[in-house]
Structures are given as C-alpha cells and as structure tokens.
Motif scaffolding. Structure first.
Motif, PDB file in Angstrom:
ATOM      1  N   TYR A 303      43.104  33.735  44.850  1.00 49.01           N
ATOM      2  CA  TYR A 303      43.943  33.135  45.890  1.00 49.01           C
ATOM      3  C   TYR A 303      43.106  32.860  47.129  1.00 49.01           C
ATOM      4  CZ  TYR A 303      47.779  34.349  42.846  1.00 49.01           C
ATOM      5  OH  TYR A 303      48.622  34.417  41.771  1.00 49.01           O
ATOM      6  N   GLN A 304      43.502  31.811  47.851  1.00 49.10           N
ATOM      7  CA  GLN A 304      42.765  31.441  49.051  1.00 49.10           C
ATOM      8  C   GLN A 304      43.730  31.033  50.158  1.00 49.10           C
ATOM      9  OE1 GLN A 304      40.333  28.020  48.248  1.00 49.10           O
ATOM     10  NE2 GLN A 304      42.049  26.721  47.622  1.00 49.10           N
ATOM     11  N   THR A 331      40.316  37.493  43.929  1.00 47.17           N
ATOM     12  CA  THR A 331      41.424  38.148  43.253  1.00 47.17           C
ATOM     13  C   THR A 331      42.033  39.188  44.183  1.00 47.17           C
ATOM     14  OG1 THR A 331      40.048  39.908  42.313  1.00 47.17           O
ATOM     15  CG2 THR A 331      40.259  37.869  41.035  1.00 47.17           C
ATOM     16  N   LEU A 332      43.231  39.634  43.849  1.00 43.51           N
ATOM     17  CA  LEU A 332      43.908  40.609  44.704  1.00 43.51           C
ATOM     18  C   LEU A 332      43.166  41.947  44.742  1.00 43.51           C
ATOM     19  CD1 LEU A 332      47.659  39.890  43.870  1.00 43.51           C
ATOM     20  CD2 LEU A 332      46.225  38.905  45.662  1.00 43.51           C
ATOM     21  N   PRO A 333      42.700  42.484  43.607  1.00 41.88           N
ATOM     22  CA  PRO A 333      41.923  43.738  43.691  1.00 41.88           C
ATOM     23  C   PRO A 333      40.642  43.589  44.516  1.00 41.88           C
ATOM     24  CG  PRO A 333      42.704  43.400  41.440  1.00 41.88           C
ATOM     25  CD  PRO A 333      42.974  42.123  42.191  1.00 41.88           C
ATOM     26  N   GLU A 334      39.950  42.453  44.366  1.00 41.71           N
ATOM     27  CA  GLU A 334      38.745  42.230  45.167  1.00 41.71           C
ATOM     28  C   GLU A 334      39.077  42.154  46.651  1.00 41.71           C
ATOM     29  OE1 GLU A 334      36.197  39.602  41.868  1.00 41.71           O
ATOM     30  OE2 GLU A 334      37.387  38.591  43.427  1.00 41.71           O
ATOM     31  N   VAL A 337      39.608  45.631  48.086  1.00 42.15           N
ATOM     32  CA  VAL A 337      38.346  46.327  48.332  1.00 42.15           C
ATOM     33  C   VAL A 337      37.650  45.756  49.567  1.00 42.15           C
ATOM     34  CG1 VAL A 337      36.037  46.778  47.413  1.00 42.15           C
ATOM     35  CG2 VAL A 337      38.041  46.969  45.921  1.00 42.15           C
ATOM     36  N   ALA A 338      37.610  44.425  49.681  1.00 39.63           N
ATOM     37  CA  ALA A 338      36.900  43.785  50.803  1.00 39.63           C
ATOM     38  C   ALA A 338      37.558  44.083  52.145  1.00 39.63           C
ATOM     39  CB  ALA A 338      36.843  42.275  50.570  1.00 39.63           C
ATOM     40  N   SER A 339      38.870  44.197  52.163  1.00 42.53           N
ATOM     41  CA  SER A 339      39.586  44.420  53.422  1.00 42.53           C
ATOM     42  C   SER A 339      39.811  45.897  53.720  1.00 42.53           C
ATOM     43  CB  SER A 339      40.941  43.712  53.381  1.00 42.53           C
ATOM     44  OG  SER A 339      41.761  44.234  52.342  1.00 42.53           O
ATOM     45  N   GLY A 340      39.667  46.757  52.688  1.00 43.60           N
ATOM     46  CA  GLY A 340      39.936  48.172  52.885  1.00 43.60           C
ATOM     47  C   GLY A 340      41.410  48.478  53.038  1.00 43.60           C
ATOM     48  N   ALA A 342      45.353  48.771  51.077  1.00 43.67           N
ATOM     49  CA  ALA A 342      45.954  49.073  49.777  1.00 43.67           C
ATOM     50  C   ALA A 342      46.366  47.790  49.051  1.00 43.67           C
ATOM     51  CB  ALA A 342      47.173  49.975  49.957  1.00 43.67           C
ATOM     52  N   LEU A 343      46.234  47.806  47.718  1.00 43.42           N
ATOM     53  CA  LEU A 343      46.546  46.633  46.907  1.00 43.42           C
ATOM     54  C   LEU A 343      47.989  46.176  47.114  1.00 43.42           C
ATOM     55  CD1 LEU A 343      45.779  44.586  44.710  1.00 43.42           C
ATOM     56  CD2 LEU A 343      46.376  46.320  43.001  1.00 43.42           C
ATOM     57  N   GLU A 344      48.925  47.102  47.257  1.00 42.99           N
ATOM     58  CA  GLU A 344      50.328  46.729  47.455  1.00 42.99           C
ATOM     59  C   GLU A 344      50.507  45.931  48.752  1.00 42.99           C
ATOM     60  OE1 GLU A 344      49.213  49.701  46.760  1.00 42.99           O
ATOM     61  OE2 GLU A 344      50.001  50.096  44.740  1.00 42.99           O
ATOM     62  N   ASP A 345      49.842  46.354  49.827  1.00 43.20           N
ATOM     63  CA  ASP A 345      49.942  45.639  51.107  1.00 43.20           C
ATOM     64  C   ASP A 345      49.284  44.267  51.014  1.00 43.20           C
ATOM     65  OD1 ASP A 345      51.278  47.755  52.306  1.00 43.20           O
ATOM     66  OD2 ASP A 345      49.431  48.691  53.009  1.00 43.20           O
ATOM     67  N   VAL A 346      48.161  44.192  50.311  1.00 45.36           N
ATOM     68  CA  VAL A 346      47.486  42.908  50.111  1.00 45.36           C
ATOM     69  C   VAL A 346      48.402  41.951  49.352  1.00 45.36           C
ATOM     70  CG1 VAL A 346      45.607  41.781  48.846  1.00 45.36           C
ATOM     71  CG2 VAL A 346      45.138  43.794  50.241  1.00 45.36           C
ATOM     72  N   THR A 347      49.054  42.456  48.308  1.00 45.96           N
ATOM     73  CA  THR A 347      49.937  41.617  47.493  1.00 45.96           C
ATOM     74  C   THR A 347      51.111  41.097  48.306  1.00 45.96           C
ATOM     75  OG1 THR A 347      49.322  42.907  45.534  1.00 45.96           O
ATOM     76  CG2 THR A 347      51.291  41.540  45.375  1.00 45.96           C
ATOM     77  N   ASP A 348      51.707  41.947  49.125  1.00 45.82           N
ATOM     78  CA  ASP A 348      52.824  41.508  49.970  1.00 45.82           C
ATOM     79  C   ASP A 348      52.374  40.417  50.948  1.00 45.82           C
ATOM     80  OD1 ASP A 348      54.595  43.252  48.771  1.00 45.82           O
ATOM     81  OD2 ASP A 348      54.339  44.821  50.275  1.00 45.82           O
TER      82      ASP A 348
END
Length: 384
Positions: A303-304, A331-334, A337-340, A342-348
């Motif tokens: 995603y971009q 990708t969402l997992p990447e 990691v890059a932002s530090g 949690a994956l759930e917050d990134v996904t939202d």
C-alpha cells in the motif's frame, strides 16, 4: 533589512508561477522582500500537495525553519498557508501578514531547541484536530513528556496551526430555509472502495454514498453532529474521539433528522465552525476494521500514500506511520516494523486512508514483464 523568501519541494512550473506572483506582490508591499536559495531564506514556501513536499517540510521544521505550505487543502500542518490556485493577491496578503509582528519567542529565523515555546492557541476560526508541526528536535509527539497530572482535555489544547491572512467565512451555505432530505445523488467523496457491498451501512458509509442531501442532525450515544451534506461539512466537537458512539452499529435513513433554517443557525453557533465532512468518513473507517484490513483488500498487498494525509492530534502515532508510508509502497507488516507501531494500529490507519482516497493498493505497472522477456528474438535463440 529586507525579508527573504525561498521555494522548495515543488516542480519548475509551480516555482515559475510563484516567482511571477511574488514579483507583483513584492511591488504592492513596497519591495521589502527578496528571493534567495531556501537554505538562506527566513521563510520557505513548500508545495505540500507534491510527493516530496511533506518530506521537505519535515526537514525544515527539524531545523526550526518557518514554513509556508502551498496547498489546495483547507488545513495544513505548516506554520503558514498559501492557498491554491496561486495568484498575486494571495501572495500580497501573505507578505503583509509576514511583515507584521511575529508571536513571542518566534523572532529568530532558526530558534534553538531549548528556546522552543509552546504554540500559541489557535484562533476560533481555524479548523481543529490536526497535528501541529513537530518541535525543532528529534522527538515524535507521542514521545514527549505529559504533565504530571495526566493528559489535559483535548478541548484545552491548541488544536490547529494558525493560518495568518486567511479567514474562514462563518457560513458557506447560501441562505435557505429548506430542510434536509435524503435523495439519490452522485458521490461527492471519491474513495478507493472495494467491490464487495454490504447490506447495512454505518454513518461513514452513508457519508461516502452521496445519498445524503441538505441539513441533517445525527445523534447516538450522547454524541451529536449537524451535517450539511450539500456543502460537505459538519458541525461538532473539534476532537474526534468523543464522536465514536456515532459509528456504533448500522444507521438507517430515518436516523438522519432534517433541520430547518432557524434551528440550524442556533445549533451550529453553539457547536462552532464547520469542518470537512471527509474527516468523519476518515474516522469511521479508522474504527470499522478493529485492527483488520477492510473487506475486498489484500492483506499481503503493498500500500502507498498518494499524498500526505492530515494526521490528527488525537492519534500521534499516525504521524510516524505516514512518514514511513511516504517512502514507497510497503506491506502492512513491513510498515509496522518501519514505523515502530503495532500492526493493528497500522491497519486501521491504512483503512482510514483507503476509504478517503489518500492511499491505494499498489499494483505493479508491468506484472507480466518477466514472462515476456523470453518471448522475443533473442529469447527464442537462447531457447535453442
């Protein structure tokens, strides 16, 4: 001593247009300004609508510079705002504002980090809820120390960056006594939406559907907003979190109550200035996934961001996610990691920006390129 102005983070056509407008504006204000390279400028104009403008803004603010955001958005995170389209009158008004007295503690072109003062309270007419520009030291908003007594109520904090020289009209709607209706209409928000349809709609779904028309009141769980669907605006608290009950469960057409002219005037005066309706759609999409990617999107996809989103003060970690996401498709997992974060917050966060058109699923421009490499003359010769 003349003031100095520089440009960065923009293409040559935009810079040329700005130079022409500046020449006219400078003559109007008495010739007290001159253009210099951005490294030597007292004020720097950055194109916040370009791909690299937000990165230029981060770099300049990290060095304590005063930045003017050139943008078509009604809000910006820079110290000052210059609205698109560019014209000499707008630049003239900007120069006159910059010629005026600067706020206390803001007189030095590059203030030292130890001298950074708290931002002045935003004027009542400025839209609320946006993240202020970072302080001139390497510390993200969520890493800064909170007061000992705990976090102050959001309503008491400065919620926006002042926009000198630009006044928001108190009422953008034409005079009318018509009440709100719910009629079929073309969508006014153009999000990237999946193809799967759902049988029920939330408030955010109704906003994006384009079927709301007129002046409407929507309330639930003690929260309330007034929606002007024709103007794509709403009136409500400047903070978003108090509005979370509005997005609990499905909403029906009957839940939107028409508001007549007299009642609208009285209630909007109590609620404050109008805010962009897309902000509600963004918040609804942020809540909807509960840490999972929305239906119809590929959890393994990249995603971009298409442009820098307006990050909200209430969600300081979003600033970190957006900064990492602007570097390219990921990708969402990447991205977690890059932002530090949690994956759930990134996904939202990705859900919210997909729903409002700030982000998209990246697609390889030539997915069959490798397969086609061996189909030419030399590929056939190699196969012999």
């Amino acid at each position: 001593m003349p003031h100095t102005l520089g440009f960065t983070g923009m293409d040559s056509a935009t810079e040329s247009t700005l130079q022409t407008a500046f020449a006219v504006a400078n003559a109007q204000v008495g010739g007290g300004w001159r253009l210099v390279p951005e490294g030597d400028a007292e004020f720097v104009i950055v194109d916040m609508d370009s791909m690299y403008g937000p990165m230029s803004w981060l770099r300049l603010h990290g060095n304590g510079r005063r930045v003017i955001g050139l943008t078509s958005s009604p809000r910006t995170q820079t110290d000052f705002r210059l609205a698109r389209p560019i014209d000499a009158d707008a630049v003239t008004a900007l120069l006159r504002e910059l010629d005026g007295p600067m706020p206390a503690g803001d007189t030095a072109p590059v203030p030292a980090p130890a001298q950074a003062a708290d931002p002045a309270p935003a004027p009542a007419s400025a839209p609320g809820g946006m993240t202020p520009a970072p302080q001139p030291f390497d510390q993200l908003p969520e890493e800064q120390v909170l007061p000992a007594a705990g976090e102050a109520p959001l309503e008491t904090e400065p919620l926006s960056v002042p926009t000198p020289g630009v006044t928001t009209p108190p009422d953008l709607e034409p005079p009318s006594t018509a009440v709100g209706q719910v009629l079929p209409a073309a969508p006014s928000i153009q999000p990237h939406v999946p193809t799967e349809a759902t049988a029920t709609r939330t408030l955010a779904d109704w906003i994006r559907s384009g079927r709301l028309h007129g002046r409407l009141r929507f309330e639930r769980g003690g929260a309330r907003v007034l929606i002007n669907a024709d103007q794509q605006q709403y009136h409500g608290p400047s903070a978003l979190k108090p509005l979370a009950p509005l997005f609990d469960g499905p909403a029906e057409l009957d839940d939107f109550n028409p508001v007549d002219g007299g009642e609208w005037t009285a209630q909007t005066a109590a609620l404050g200035e109008a805010q962009p309706l897309v902000r509600l759609a963004w918040y609804g999409a942020l809540l909807a996934g509960k840490g999972k990617l929305g239906p119809g999107y590929d959890a393994a996809g990249r995603y971009q961001l298409l442009k820098w989103p307006q990050t909200e003060r209430e969600f300081p970690k979003h600033f970190r996610i957006a900064t990492a996401m602007m570097k390219g498709p990921t990708t969402l997992p990447e991205l977690a990691v890059a932002s530090g974060v949690a994956l759930e917050d990134v996904t939202d966060f990705v859900n919210a920006n997909l729903a409002t058109g700030f982000a998209e699923l990246y697609r390889d421009p030539n997915p069959d390129g490798d397969a086609q490499k061996g189909s030419g003359l030399f590929g056939r010769l190699r196969g012999r």
